[in-house]
Design a protein around this motif. Structure first.
Motif, PDB file in Angstrom:
ATOM      1  N   ILE A 172       0.866  -1.177   0.000  1.00  0.00           N
ATOM      2  CA  ILE A 172       0.000   0.000   0.000  1.00  0.00           C
ATOM      3  C   ILE A 172       0.904   1.229   0.000  1.00  0.00           C
ATOM      4  N   LEU A 173       0.685   2.156  -0.922  1.00  0.00           N
ATOM      5  CA  LEU A 173       1.393   3.435  -0.933  1.00  0.00           C
ATOM      6  C   LEU A 173       0.368   4.535  -0.711  1.00  0.00           C
ATOM      7  N   VAL A 174       0.581   5.358   0.310  1.00  0.00           N
ATOM      8  CA  VAL A 174      -0.338   6.442   0.643  1.00  0.00           C
ATOM      9  C   VAL A 174       0.441   7.748   0.596  1.00  0.00           C
ATOM     10  N   TYR A 175      -0.070   8.711  -0.175  1.00  0.00           N
ATOM     11  CA  TYR A 175       0.622  10.006  -0.241  1.00  0.00           C
ATOM     12  C   TYR A 175      -0.319  11.103  -0.730  1.00  0.00           C
ATOM     13  N   PRO A 176       0.021  12.376  -0.435  1.00  0.00           N
ATOM     14  CA  PRO A 176      -0.767  13.491  -0.938  1.00  0.00           C
ATOM     15  C   PRO A 176      -0.263  13.914  -2.320  1.00  0.00           C
ATOM     16  N   LEU A 177      -1.141  14.445  -3.122  1.00  0.00           N
ATOM     17  CA  LEU A 177      -0.765  14.987  -4.417  1.00  0.00           C
ATOM     18  C   LEU A 177      -0.191  16.380  -4.196  1.00  0.00           C
ATOM     19  N   TRP A 178       1.044  16.569  -4.615  1.00  0.00           N
ATOM     20  CA  TRP A 178       1.698  17.874  -4.507  1.00  0.00           C
ATOM     21  C   TRP A 178       2.178  18.276  -5.891  1.00  0.00           C
ATOM     22  N   LEU A 179       1.742  19.434  -6.365  1.00  0.00           N
ATOM     23  CA  LEU A 179       2.112  19.930  -7.688  1.00  0.00           C
ATOM     24  C   LEU A 179       1.869  18.887  -8.772  1.00  0.00           C
ATOM     25  N   GLY A 180       0.767  18.162  -8.639  1.00  0.00           N
ATOM     26  CA  GLY A 180       0.390  17.187  -9.647  1.00  0.00           C
ATOM     27  C   GLY A 180       1.113  15.860  -9.576  1.00  0.00           C
ATOM     28  N   ASP A 181       1.897  15.630  -8.533  1.00  0.00           N
ATOM     29  CA  ASP A 181       2.700  14.417  -8.447  1.00  0.00           C
ATOM     30  C   ASP A 181       2.877  14.029  -6.976  1.00  0.00           C
ATOM     31  N   MET A 182       3.665  12.980  -6.747  1.00  0.00           N
ATOM     32  CA  MET A 182       3.979  12.591  -5.379  1.00  0.00           C
ATOM     33  C   MET A 182       4.983  13.587  -4.788  1.00  0.00           C
ATOM     34  N   PRO A 183       5.033  13.725  -3.471  1.00  0.00           N
ATOM     35  CA  PRO A 183       6.035  14.589  -2.853  1.00  0.00           C
ATOM     36  C   PRO A 183       7.457  14.117  -3.194  1.00  0.00           C
ATOM     37  N   ALA A 184       8.387  15.060  -3.264  1.00  0.00           N
ATOM     38  CA  ALA A 184       9.770  14.762  -3.656  1.00  0.00           C
ATOM     39  C   ALA A 184      10.411  13.719  -2.746  1.00  0.00           C
ATOM     40  N   LEU A 185      10.096  13.741  -1.465  1.00  0.00           N
ATOM     41  CA  LEU A 185      10.703  12.781  -0.537  1.00  0.00           C
ATOM     42  C   LEU A 185      10.298  11.349  -0.879  1.00  0.00           C
ATOM     43  N   LEU A 186       9.032  11.149  -1.230  1.00  0.00           N
ATOM     44  CA  LEU A 186       8.588   9.807  -1.618  1.00  0.00           C
ATOM     45  C   LEU A 186       9.259   9.384  -2.922  1.00  0.00           C
ATOM     46  N   LYS A 187       9.372  10.289  -3.869  1.00  0.00           N
ATOM     47  CA  LYS A 187      10.056   9.973  -5.132  1.00  0.00           C
ATOM     48  C   LYS A 187      11.498   9.567  -4.855  1.00  0.00           C
ATOM     49  N   ALA A 188      12.176  10.297  -3.979  1.00  0.00           N
ATOM     50  CA  ALA A 188      13.566   9.963  -3.636  1.00  0.00           C
ATOM     51  C   ALA A 188      13.645   8.585  -2.980  1.00  0.00           C
ATOM     52  N   PHE A 189      12.670   8.258  -2.126  1.00  0.00           N
ATOM     53  CA  PHE A 189      12.633   6.947  -1.490  1.00  0.00           C
ATOM     54  C   PHE A 189      12.462   5.844  -2.531  1.00  0.00           C
ATOM     55  N   LEU A 190      11.535   6.042  -3.475  1.00  0.00           N
ATOM     56  CA  LEU A 190      11.309   5.033  -4.509  1.00  0.00           C
ATOM     57  C   LEU A 190      12.554   4.854  -5.383  1.00  0.00           C
ATOM     58  N   GLU A 191      13.239   5.957  -5.686  1.00  0.00           N
ATOM     59  CA  GLU A 191      14.480   5.844  -6.462  1.00  0.00           C
ATOM     60  C   GLU A 191      15.526   5.039  -5.698  1.00  0.00           C
ATOM     61  N   GLN A 192      15.602   5.238  -4.401  1.00  0.00           N
ATOM     62  CA  GLN A 192      16.570   4.492  -3.587  1.00  0.00           C
ATOM     63  C   GLN A 192      16.172   3.020  -3.450  1.00  0.00           C
ATOM     64  N   SER A 193      14.890   2.747  -3.314  1.00  0.00           N
ATOM     65  CA  SER A 193      14.478   1.372  -3.018  1.00  0.00           C
ATOM     66  C   SER A 193      14.233   0.528  -4.265  1.00  0.00           C
ATOM     67  N   PHE A 194      13.652   1.077  -5.304  1.00  0.00           N
ATOM     68  CA  PHE A 194      13.352   0.305  -6.512  1.00  0.00           C
ATOM     69  C   PHE A 194      14.557   0.316  -7.448  1.00  0.00           C
ATOM     70  N   ARG A 195      15.603  -0.349  -7.008  1.00  0.00           N
ATOM     71  CA  ARG A 195      16.872  -0.400  -7.724  1.00  0.00           C
ATOM     72  C   ARG A 195      17.005  -1.710  -8.498  1.00  0.00           C
ATOM     73  N   PRO A 196      17.968  -1.733  -9.433  1.00  0.00           N
ATOM     74  CA  PRO A 196      18.300  -3.012 -10.069  1.00  0.00           C
ATOM     75  C   PRO A 196      18.721  -4.024  -9.001  1.00  0.00           C
ATOM     76  N   GLY A 197      18.275  -5.250  -9.179  1.00  0.00           N
ATOM     77  CA  GLY A 197      18.567  -6.295  -8.211  1.00  0.00           C
ATOM     78  C   GLY A 197      17.490  -6.435  -7.157  1.00  0.00           C
ATOM     79  N   PHE A 198      16.655  -5.425  -7.020  1.00  0.00           N
ATOM     80  CA  PHE A 198      15.531  -5.512  -6.090  1.00  0.00           C
ATOM     81  C   PHE A 198      14.218  -5.546  -6.876  1.00  0.00           C
ATOM     82  N   ALA A 199      13.926  -4.490  -7.603  1.00  0.00           N
ATOM     83  CA  ALA A 199      12.658  -4.407  -8.324  1.00  0.00           C
ATOM     84  C   ALA A 199      12.751  -4.928  -9.754  1.00  0.00           C
ATOM     85  N   PHE A 200      13.927  -4.909 -10.308  1.00  0.00           N
ATOM     86  CA  PHE A 200      14.126  -5.367 -11.683  1.00  0.00           C
ATOM     87  C   PHE A 200      15.597  -5.661 -11.900  1.00  0.00           C
TER      88      PHE A 200
END
Length: 195
Positions: free
Chosen positions: A80-108
């Motif tokens: 489950i991912l829960v977040y507020p819409l900020w400037l038409g997208d997810m908040p920058a902190l969540l985007k940074a988290f997804l970039e860190q976590s959904f890496r090669p070897g984990f998500a693909f």
């Protein structure tokens, strides 16, 4: 035996008390009451740097706090991912988290010499994206095309192998207190059913 659920709380306010926190808590309460196991990852309380290079993304190790979150996601049947819409997208902190976590070897898989990647590192899991916003949800979906949610559901979660990926848009959250309560009840029901 219940399902194992990982809730990613993506509101960037570390103080909590936001409507996103209430929605996640309602889901968790419903899930636990039905015998499901719940892990909560509160992104605002994690310490991690921004990714700045392709080299780091491709070959760097996830920071320790993100590695713990990756373990929760890897163990879960449902995300489950829960977040507020900020400037038409997810908040920058969540985007940074997804970039860190959904890496090669984990998500693909790693990038191949021809530039392609093999997806599916999280195959066998389902997901639900819950987005709150000040505007009516239909306006975000129909007038703006819900572009950021489509990208997250298809290009991140879908490419990682998650199926199905359901989306719940919660609009006009600040203007309708009665509707806010109804959404909390609905989220508790989703939690009980692990959807």
């Amino acid at each position: 035996m219940g399902r194992h659920i990982a809730i990613i709380q993506g509101h960037p306010d570390p103080g909590g008390g936001r409507y996103c926190h209430a929605l996640a808590a309602a889901y968790a309460d419903g899930a636990r009451s039905a015998g499901h196991r719940v892990d909560l990852v509160d992104v605002a309380r994690l310490d991690f740097p921004l990714l700045r290079t392709k080299e780091d993304f491709e070959h760097g190790a996830a920071p320790p706090s993100v590695a713990v979150a990756q373990a929760a996601m890897a163990a879960a049947d449902h995300l489950i991912l829960v977040y507020p819409l900020w400037l038409g997208d997810m908040p920058a902190l969540l985007k940074a988290f997804l970039e860190q976590s959904f890496r090669p070897g984990f998500a693909f898989g790693p990038q191949q010499p021809d530039g392609k990647r093999e997806g599916g590192g999280l195959r066998g899991k389902s997901a639900r994206i819950v987005v709150t916003m000040g505007m009516p949800a239909f306006a975000y979906r129909w007038l703006y095309g819900a572009h950021s949610v489509k990208s997250l559901s298809r290009n991140v979660l879908g490419f990682s192998g998650m199926r199905p990926v359901r989306v719940l848009l919660v609009g006009t959250v600040e203007a309708r207190p009665a509707a806010r309560q109804r959404w909390l009840v609905r989220m508790e029901g989703f939690g009980r059913r692990a959807q």
